[in-house]
Write a protein that holds these residues in place. Structure first.
Motif, PDB file in Angstrom:
ATOM      1  N   LYS A  97      30.874  11.702  42.077  1.00  0.00           N
ATOM      2  CA  LYS A  97      30.303  10.354  42.016  1.00  0.00           C
ATOM      3  C   LYS A  97      29.522  10.042  43.289  1.00  0.00           C
ATOM      4  O   LYS A  97      28.427   9.480  43.243  1.00  0.00           O
ATOM      5  CB  LYS A  97      31.414   9.330  41.806  1.00  0.00           C
ATOM      6  N   GLU A  98      30.074  10.423  44.429  1.00  0.00           N
ATOM      7  CA  GLU A  98      29.409  10.184  45.712  1.00  0.00           C
ATOM      8  C   GLU A  98      28.073  10.921  45.790  1.00  0.00           C
ATOM      9  O   GLU A  98      27.090  10.406  46.310  1.00  0.00           O
ATOM     10  CB  GLU A  98      30.299  10.642  46.863  1.00  0.00           C
ATOM     11  N   LYS A 150      26.201  11.833  43.363  1.00  0.00           N
ATOM     12  CA  LYS A 150      25.325  11.517  42.221  1.00  0.00           C
ATOM     13  C   LYS A 150      24.922  12.797  41.497  1.00  0.00           C
ATOM     14  O   LYS A 150      23.783  12.958  41.057  1.00  0.00           O
ATOM     15  CB  LYS A 150      24.074  10.774  42.699  1.00  0.00           C
ATOM     16  N   ASN A 178      24.880  15.430  38.519  1.00  0.00           N
ATOM     17  CA  ASN A 178      25.019  15.458  37.055  1.00  0.00           C
ATOM     18  C   ASN A 178      25.678  16.757  36.635  1.00  0.00           C
ATOM     19  O   ASN A 178      25.100  17.846  36.800  1.00  0.00           O
ATOM     20  CB  ASN A 178      23.647  15.332  36.386  1.00  0.00           C
ATOM     21  N   ASP A 220      19.306   7.593  45.918  1.00  0.00           N
ATOM     22  CA  ASP A 220      20.027   6.376  45.543  1.00  0.00           C
ATOM     23  C   ASP A 220      19.841   5.299  46.613  1.00  0.00           C
ATOM     24  O   ASP A 220      20.428   5.367  47.694  1.00  0.00           O
ATOM     25  CB  ASP A 220      21.512   6.693  45.366  1.00  0.00           C
TER      26      ASP A 220
END
Length: 637
Positions: free
Chosen positions: A234-235, A237, A239, A617
């Motif tokens: 998650k940190e 990002k 996929n 991000d």
């Protein structure tokens, strides 16, 4: 015999006693006295509490950052450090643990099956480097207290009044400001380390109390490293190309836990730990992981004949896009130094390799659709890497290549070979012109860059290799890029980033650091990358001239010369404004200049910061700005 030789006698031989060696050479024990060394004090105490938990004697750890921001308390509900007198020294065991190097309960192998602290120096080192330290022990229905200062006891062991339930130890300490330049702890650094500990030790509750910001957080992760992998994904990002991770848990004489996912990212990301301690520089457990992973994937490819004609798959292709957590617990880890950032046990590599290969191979065969997606990802990586090598070859230059392959704007030095030579990567043609005229052309080369450097954190590999400024840098350095980087082929001994002293210059330096960190990290690891510190202000006071690197330095100079002649202050708009002689005297001359060596103290934290501040991000940067807006005293717009 010379006078100096005659004066060198036995009285010149100094034998340091007690904890004096720690105070004299703290870097030997905590790696340095910067922020990494300061926080290492916390890790030493926390690791002792974690050791209690690892061996089934504790279930909770609480760390408190007190209101002053400089005092830490670490408390656990373990057995409590023994307080009875040692049969040989006749001193309380607690005093021995905190005042004697190599005194601890982890040498006989009876009380701790596995432990992060092994040398019996952690607690005593913290004590030696603390202005004050208080130890409170709860055991046998009573509570005991003892105080220390700079490694020496300042009170006897006291039994406090009243009965008490439970057991455990609380260590409260304040670092010594005469040892550490700064003793204000970073709350986010502490929080991240403690949360990681809760991931690595399933069932351990870790609580962090921040009295400065009036917050309290507790961490408890029953799924351990699987939860950790989800957080890391998650940190970053990233996929994923498959849903369920591959997870291996082996718990016999050696406890091994690892979990893996492949993603669409172009880099690999492995976080490894030994007995709960992060090993930023890897070691034999990481080597075993990579070897076992490579063998399992290759066996699967060969078994199902999945390699396309003309494609050669490398280790790097197999690990591209991989995110992994590797955690191992062993009885006698051999670390590289007291800071424990690399594991050296040779037997561990074969153990991890042997455990991982068959388990991963079986998982892939039992999950064919997932495995085939991973193999497709690996083949795509191989094709992209081949294209990248071709692109890199067009801009790389080996040491023996002809000068015509070098960029035309490079002003090379006259010295052949790279010994003591320097390449200054300079912001702009105008600054480059001043640097060319002011340098010592015998050993200093100048490469000017035009405009803003490409942000390589958010650019594709194709865009990076096609960028003209990056092509010029890679060609000038002559060592290749990415997986083809060869430090031995580097054309210069040092690479020095030279940008204006203002905010734009800092931005350009950050962009360059991002490029080197992501695509030429071996140059940083080898100690080849530096940052020049040019002045921002010229201050003339009477007949004296002073140079200030920033506003704070300017105010220091003015305060020091207050009451003398009225100062004349000139703020440089850029390096191009400086006369060549001035640039030489302030920034290029090895006798008078200041250089900052680029080093990585914490690989995980560095990776996170670069990802947050330079990645695609924007929300991470927005959050960073909002959290620190009140700290900004002046903004250079």
């Amino acid at each position: 015999m010379s006078t100096a030789a005659k004066s060198y006698t036995a009285k010149n031989i100094v034998a340091l006693e007690g904890l004096d060696p720690v105070r004299k050479r703290p870097g030997m024990y905590i790696g340095g006295v910067g922020m990494a060394g300061l926080h290492h004090l916390i890790w030493e105490v926390v690791d002792n509490s974690v050791d209690e938990a690892m061996n089934g004697h504790a279930s909770e750890i609480t760390v408190t950052l007190h209101k002053d921001g400089q005092t830490i308390s670490v408390s656990d509900n373990g057995r409590g450090i023994p307080i009875d007198k040692h049969p040989k020294t006749k001193k309380p065991a607690l005093e021995m643990v905190l005042t004697v190097l190599h005194a601890g309960g982890k040498f006989d192998g009876d009380n701790y099956k596995t432990a992060g602290g092994l040398h019996g120096v952690g607690a005593s080192v913290v004590n030696a480097l603390s202005k004050q330290l208080t130890a409170v022990v709860r055991r046998d229905g009573a509570q005991y207290r003892m105080t220390f200062a700079r490694g020496k006891a300042t009170s006897k062991l006291q039994k406090l009044k009243g009965a008490i339930r439970g057991s455990g130890t609380t260590i409260t300490f304040t670092p010594d400001a005469t040892i550490f330049p700064k003793i204000d702890f970073n709350t986010e650094t502490i929080r991240l380390r403690l949360e990681t500990a809760s991931f690595l030790h399933r069932g351990l509750k870790v609580t962090y109390v921040d009295e400065v910001n009036k917050t309290k957080e507790s961490y408890l992760h029953e799924d351990g490293i699987v939860d950790y992998l989800a957080k890391v994904m998650k940190e970053r990002k990233a996929n994923p190309i498959h849903e369920a991770p591959f997870t291996l848990r082996k718990d016999d004489d050696t406890r091994l836990e690892l979990t893996v996912k492949w993603t669409e990212s172009t880099d690999e990301h492995i976080r490894s730990y030994v007995n709960g301690i992060p090993t930023g520089n890897g070691g034999t457990h990481e080597n075993g992981f990579k070897a076992g992973l490579n063998k399992a994937v290759r066996n699967y490819i060969d078994m199902h004949s999945l390699t396309p004609r003309g494609v050669k798959i490398s280790h790097e292709d197999i690990r591209e896009g991989l995110v992994a957590i590797v955690s191992i617990f062993i009885a006698e880890p051999q670390f590289q130094g007291q800071t424990k950032d690399r594991l050296n046990n040779s037997e561990v590599q074969a153990m991890v390799d042997g455990a991982l290969r068959p388990a991963l191979e079986q998982w892939m065969n039992n999950n064919r659709s997932t495995a085939d997606a991973i193999i497709a990802r690996i083949i795509a990586a191989s094709r992209a890497r081949a294209a990248s090598r071709a692109a890199s070859a067009s801009v790389s230059r080996k040491g023996g290549a002809k000068r015509t392959l070098l960029p035309g704007k490079l002003s090379d030095c006259l010295t052949g070979g790279k010994s003591k030579t320097e390449l200054f990567i300079v912001e702009g043609d105008s600054a480059g012109g001043s640097a060319k005229q002011g340098r010592d052309r015998n050993y200093q080369a100048i490469l000017p860059l035009r405009g803003k450097v490409l942000n390589t954190e958010s650019a594709t590999l194709k865009k990076i290799t096609e960028n003209k400024e990056i092509q010029d840098m890679v060609a000038s350095l002559g060592a290749g890029i990415g997986p083809n980087l060869d430090v031995a082929s580097l054309r210069y001994d040092r690479i020095i980033l030279l940008a204006d002293a203002d905010s734009d210059g800092h931005h350009i330096t950050t962009l360059l650091l991002t490029f080197f960190y992501r695509h030429m990290p071996a140059l940083i690891a080898d100690g080849r990358l530096f940052i020049a510190v040019p002045p921002l202000f010229r201050i003339d006071i009477g007949k004296e001239t002073h140079w200030a690197k920033d506003e704070e330095h300017r105010e220091e100079i003015l305060a020091k010369h207050k009451g003398r002649a009225i100062p004349e202050i000139t703020r440089f708009k850029g390096l191009g404004e400086m006369m060549p002689k001035v640039l030489w005297n302030t920034t290029l001359n090895p006798q008078t200049r200041t250089l900052l060596k680029v080093e990585i103290d914490d690989h995980l934290e560095t990776d996170r910061v670069i990802s947050d501040l330079m990645g695609r991000d924007a929300s991470a940067r927005f959050r960073f700005i909002m959290e620190r807006a009140e700290d900004a005293e002046g903004i250079d717009i």
